[in-house]
Design a protein around this motif. Structure first.
Motif, short mmCIF file in Angstrom:
data_model
loop_
_atom_site.label_atom_id
_atom_site.label_comp_id
_atom_site.label_asym_id
_atom_site.label_seq_id
_atom_site.Cartn_x
_atom_site.Cartn_y
_atom_site.Cartn_z
N LEU A 465 0.82 -1.21 0.00
CA LEU A 465 0.00 0.00 0.00
C LEU A 465 0.86 1.27 0.00
N VAL A 466 1.99 1.25 0.73
CA VAL A 466 2.90 2.40 0.75
C VAL A 466 3.49 2.64 -0.64
N SER A 467 3.88 1.53 -1.29
CA SER A 467 4.45 1.65 -2.63
C SER A 467 3.44 2.21 -3.61
N LEU A 468 2.22 1.73 -3.54
CA LEU A 468 1.18 2.23 -4.44
C LEU A 468 0.89 3.69 -4.15
N SER A 469 0.95 4.06 -2.91
CA SER A 469 0.68 5.45 -2.55
C SER A 469 1.76 6.39 -3.09
#
Length: 509
Positions: A465-469
């Protein structure tokens, strides 16, 4: 209807009450008498019949013979009859217990004329043989079996009227009893049985095997039985109240004992021997006494006889009159002269006599009223004397009371179930809390592995989720770069790194 059943007549006694002395033989011998023998015991009745027959023979021959000739002829006839009885049931002398007969065989293999036996007769023969073998010496058992089986064969071949047959059988009982009683075996302290026990078994065997010959031997007796049964059926309206019994039908135990007494009275007709029929009668009368005891009533003859009459009317047992005659003709005489069975048999005979002769005077009512009830044209009124002892009403009241009790218990049970459900839910919640605390405090290896696996999956999900954000943020900056350069930049607040799980950090972003 008149109020004759009111309190003023409750003190009147129906005319079936007897005292204990009224049941004894009119000759004063001390034994019980019965109405069918003109209130004599069996011994006095037979003596009376013999004297009557002698008087008739004397009157018949007086005009033909002189007194001396008649006396000689009577003596000759008596001796001839005695020899005939002994020859009829002739058997070899019973040897002493230590002796043996060279031609003797086992009781079961005693040679007799072959004839088909009923299942009851086969069972009686086996029981009789087993009794002799178990309690007597081999030689004595063989001789008794041979004599009795020979008697059964001869009896079944004879054609006599019931009274003559009864006299013949009674003579045989006396003859065999005297022969057995003179044996030295019964003087021994090691002897297991008495002469009376052996004769009881002899009577059971003979009665069972010759039942079709003995029972209801004439058409007149069959007609009399049917007539009596119709008579009792017409008296169905006579309740325990009319007979002034002291039964308390409110008690279930009293009703059960009454039903037991009726069942045993009906069972008399199913038995084949006088011994067994008397046993059924004894059990029935004992049930009557138990019912009186449960009713806290006096157990004297004055209370017992009306209750026995009520049992007789309620049960209306089949062929009861023929069964009574069968017992009186072919039972061991001693059993009908004294003892428990004799007392009950005398009362049953009195009850039958009351049923045959019952009229309006017996119940203290008008003749027209009695006849109307008996024919069914009128029903007895619900008055104190009959409804107060109406068993059906008490059974109905008891049933209603039982149903009411069951309904109350069902309501209480439903309330208890609701409380149990609530308590179960509370206990379940408490149990789950205790389980969680226990597992957290004492974690197992499987639990730790599962926890690490879940934590790893959460970490991977958070990183993704952090990477996608970040990718989304970078693409957004490229699109808005022009507008961003023309405007003054605003310092962005710095996010503090999460000290909890990666999912918490992602949610904050």
């Amino acid at each position: 209807m008149s109020n004759k059943y009111g309190d003023e007549d409750e003190s009147k006694k129906a005319k079936m009450h007897l005292k204990a002395n009224d049941l004894l033989c009119v000759n004063g011998c001390g034994f019980y008498g019965t109405p069918q023998w003109e209130n004599r015991c069996s011994k006095c009745w037979r003596a009376h019949q013999n004297e009557l027959k002698k008087s008739q023979d004397f009157a018949k021959n007086k005009s033909l013979l002189s007194f001396d000739q008649f006396q000689e002829r009577r003596k000759s006839t008596t001796e001839s009859k005695s020899r005939g009885i002994k020859n009829l049931f002739k058997a070899s002398p019973i040897p002493e217990s230590g002796a043996s007969s060279p031609t003797s065989t086992s009781p079961a293999s005693t040679p007799t004329r072959r004839r088909d036996l009923s299942p009851d007769s086969l069972e009686a023969r086996k029981h009789f043989t087993d009794f002799l073998v178990a309690n007597l010496s081999t030689a004595m058992a063989q001789e008794i079996a041979r004599s009795v089986k020979n008697a059964v064969t001869k009896i079944c071949e004879m054609r006599m009227n019931p009274d003559e047959m009864s006299e013949l059988v009674m003579s045989y009982y006396q003859y065999l009893g005297e022969r057995i009683g003179g044996h030295s075996l019964f003087d021994s302290p090691d002897c297991k049985v008495k002469v009376e026990d052996v004769m009881d078994q002899v009577e059971k065997y003979i009665s069972t095997c010759c039942y079709t010959t003995f029972f209801c031997a004439s058409h007149e007796e069959e007609v009399a039985d049917v007539s009596l049964q119709d008579r009792i059926r017409s008296l169905h309206w006579v309740t325990a109240g009319f007979l002034e019994t002291k039964l308390v039908f409110k008690k279930q135990t009293v009703r059960d004992k009454i039903d037991e007494g009726i069942s045993e009275l009906i069972e008399i007709n199913a038995k084949k021997s006088a011994f067994e029929k008397l046993d059924c009668l004894t059990r029935s009368c004992k049930a009557v006494f138990e019912a009186l005891k449960e009713s806290e009533s006096s157990m004297s003859a004055d209370e017992f006889l009306p209750t026995l009459i009520y049992i007789l009317f309620r049960g209306n047992p089949p062929l009861i009159q023929s069964n009574v005659k069968f017992i009186s003709r072919f039972a061991i005489p001693a059993r009908l002269m004294s003892g428990e069975a004799a007392y009950f048999f005398t009362n049953l005979s009195c009850a039958l006599e009351f049923a045959r002769n019952m009229n309006h005077e017996s119940l203290q009512m008008e003749k027209a009223e009695f006849e109307a009830y008996t024919t069914g044209h009128l029903a007895p009124p619900l008055s104190v004397i009959n409804s107060a002892c109406n068993q059906a009403m008490y059974v109905l009241e008891g049933t209603i009371e039982t149903i009411t009790t069951v309904v109350k218990k069902a309501g209480g049970l439903a309330s208890n179930l609701t409380g149990v459900h609530g308590k179960a839910d509370d206990d379940l919640e408490k149990m789950l809390i205790v389980i969680k605390e226990t597992v957290d405090f004492y974690p197992t290896e499987e639990y730790l592995k599962m926890k690490e696996s879940i934590f790893g999956e959460e970490q991977e999900t958070a990183d993704l989720l952090v990477s996608l954000s970040r990718q989304s943020s970078e693409s957004g900056r490229g699109t808005l770069s022009t507008s961003a350069d023309s405007q003054p930049s605003t310092p962005q607040p710095q996010l503090e790194p999460s000290l909890e799980s990666p999912l918490a950090a992602v949610s904050q972003k």
